[in-house]
Design an enzyme around this catalytic site. Structure first.
Site, PDB file in Angstrom:
ATOM      1  N   CYS A   1       0.889  -1.272  -0.263  1.00  0.00           N
ATOM      2  CA  CYS A   1      -0.042  -0.003   0.124  1.00  0.00           C
ATOM      3  C   CYS A   1       0.674   1.235  -0.046  1.00  0.00           C
ATOM      4  O   CYS A   1       0.688   2.135  -0.693  1.00  0.00           O
ATOM      5  CB  CYS A   1      -0.963  -0.083   1.245  1.00  0.00           C
ATOM      6  SG  CYS A   1      -2.144  -1.499   1.304  1.00  0.00           S
TER       7      CYS A   1
ATOM      8  N   VAL B   1       0.590   4.164  -2.612  1.00  0.00           N
ATOM      9  CA  VAL B   1       0.046   5.431  -2.314  1.00  0.00           C
ATOM     10  C   VAL B   1       0.901   6.537  -2.564  1.00  0.00           C
ATOM     11  O   VAL B   1       0.320   7.650  -3.539  1.00  0.00           O
ATOM     12  CB  VAL B   1      -0.438   5.491  -0.860  1.00  0.00           C
ATOM     13  CG1 VAL B   1      -0.802   6.967  -0.428  1.00  0.00           C
ATOM     14  CG2 VAL B   1      -1.643   4.635  -0.404  1.00  0.00           C
TER      15      VAL B   1
END
Length: 523
Positions: A163, A167
């Protein structure tokens, strides 16, 4: 005479040299008092209030409210993308799975796989921390690749993201190119990569992304030969049963088919204990992977796990792809007849005899499963195979929960259910989770639950016996060593199902001369 002042040990005193099992230890009054004392600092409601609310969550009123929720997922029947990417990478020779993200992420994936297989799983990470989240992970990746290559000498590093890297928008392709240009790793080292954000898709998405990347990387710049290599490629998808790869190899050997398994991790998750550590146990060589471009065609056993890879093979390689689910009697029949038609070889007598034994096994015990209502959950292809097998046995699938579902899968499964007299009451719950399934099981009870270890909480809550089939299975050992594929696999799955039913009957008829009237050993 000297007086003996040695204190007398009470008869009830515990043996000071004995280590207590923690299952018993925490039931002692001392620990139970501590647990009760803790409740005041946790702001816990009274036990009466908890029991009242728990009872309310079992009715139709709560079910309607439960199914109205949109922004919350509770216990989904799926994992996240990087898990699938690391899993498929582990099946290739000399390959080091690499997670570009924090140390905690890769530790979680390693632990998840290790707990299921009771086998050490090697994977590394970029160990990104707060500074990388601000400035980007390029330096972490360059140093991580260099350290990984120098320390562990892999033939290939398979890189996926987590993640954090997604991001902040880290560009893996550019980062790898930079690492090679600046001499951190050799130019010729294969480093296939896949963007695998955990906040979209699931573990099967990550599997597909990484498999496509590995195949495209190892065949980059290669031209198809004018004639095929005479082989067929096979991919089992995110299949947790190591026994299935070995069973497939046996079947192909009986046919005399030359093959390449695209990601053979059977030894990765079931390596022999020889007393010597071997870091890389993937069995699919990089050379045969590169040559898979020239195969006659590729068989996929998980249609909805590998859509991008199949599209790539068809368009970029111009290769024929086949989709089969050789699970249960019908699925195995279709697969073996296809092998026979494609190769021009008769189905081996050994397999014909195995079919007869599987049918005999079902005939012997089918009465115990016929008419049983079943709830099940898992990945699309996994659930599809089990549903077909249940229909063959005369069981009645009732609640089918697939968190990582899609419209094509639901339409195909609905057609199968509609065409069977035992599938008329089945409902498919795509994008739902196990808390939804709890409401379904309380309001419309079933006789049997099939799924992974997380179904234990539903079993405890509803009292419905659980057949553990799927991934992960943390609370039972060695089930991954069995096959669920082919006729042998059909017997194995039927064995697990029927004996769960009989185990449950034993628990319900264990009062002599009162509840064991029609289920005993002396009739």
């Amino acid at each position: 005479m000297t007086e003996n002042n040695t204190p007398q040990v009470p008869e009830t005193a515990p043996d000071p040299g004995k280590i207590k099992d923690h299952f018993d230890l925490f039931q002692e009054d001392t620990y139970q008092d501590i647990f009760e004392y803790k409740r005041q600092f946790e702001g816990a409601h009274s036990r009466e209030k908890v029991a009242e609310v728990a009872e309310w969550t079992k009715n139709w009123d709560y079910r309607e409210k439960n199914f109205e929720r949109e922004a919350l997922t509770i216990n989904p029947a799926k994992a996240c993308q990087p898990l699938g990417a690391l899993f498929v990478a582990s099946g290739f020779e000399g390959t080091l799975p690499y997670s570009h993200g924090s140390q905690g992420c890769v530790a979680y994936f390693r632990t998840h796989l290790t707990r299921n297989y009771k086998e050490p799983f090697q994977a590394v990470s970029s160990s990104m921390t707060e500074d990388a989240a601000v400035f980007g992970g390029l330096n972490n990746l360059k140093q991580g690749l260099q350290n990984s290559f120098e320390l562990y000498k892999p033939k290939m590093i398979a890189l996926c993201t987590t993640c954090m890297a997604e991001v902040i928008g880290d560009d893996l392709g550019a980062f790898i190119t930079t690492a090679k240009q600046e001499g951190y790793i050799p130019e010729e080292l294969p480093v296939p990569y896949a963007h695998t954000p955990s906040f979209v898709g699931s573990h099967i998405t990550g599997y597909d992304n990484m498999l496509k990347s590995i195949l495209s990387n190892l065949t980059a710049g290669k031209e198809k030969t004018e004639t095929s290599n005479g082989k067929f490629n096979f991919n089992l998808g995110f299949d947790p049963y190591i026994g299935n790869i070995r069973e497939l190899k046996r079947i192909l050997g009986l046919f005399g088919i030359d093959y390449t398994i695209l990601s053979d991790n059977s030894d990765t998750f079931d390596s022999p204990n020889t007393g010597e550590f071997k870091m890389y146990n993937g069995l699919t060589t990089l050379e045969e992977t590169a040559d898979s471009l020239n195969a006659e065609g590729t068989f996929f056993f998980q249609k909805y796990t590998t859509p991008k890879t199949q599209e790539y093979l068809a368009e970029a390689w111009g290769q024929k792809t086949y989709n089969f689910r050789p699970f249960g009697i019908k699925g195995t029949d279709e697969f073996l007849m296809a092998l026979s038609a494609i190769t021009g070889k008769a189905i081996p007598l050994e397999l014909q005899q195995e079919r007869g034994r599987a049918v005999d096994a079902l005939t012997d015990s089918q009465a115990w499963i016929h008419g049983k209502r079943v709830a099940l959950y898992g990945d699309p292809d996994h659930v599809f195979g089990i549903t077909q097998f249940l229909l063959e046995m005369g069981a009645e699938p009732k609640h089918i929960v697939v968190t990582n579902s899609n419209n094509d899968f639901e339409a195909e499964l609905r057609e199968v259910l509609t065409n069977s007299p035992y599938g008329q009451e089945a409902t498919i719950w795509g994008k739902k989770d196990l808390w939804h399934l709890r409401s379904l099981m309380f309001t419309e009870p079933v006789d049997l639950l099939i799924g992974n270890s997380y179904g234990k909480y539903l079993w405890r809550d509803t009292g419905t016996p659980l057949v553990r089939i799927g991934y992960p299975i943390f609370d039972r050992h060695h089930m991954h060593r069995y096959a669920t594929l082919g006729y042998q696999g059909a017997i194995n799955q039927f064995n697990w199902i029927i004996n769960t039913v009989l185990d449950d009957l034993d628990h319900k008829t264990n009062v002599p001369a009162k509840t064991d009237i029609s289920f005993d050993l002396i009739r």
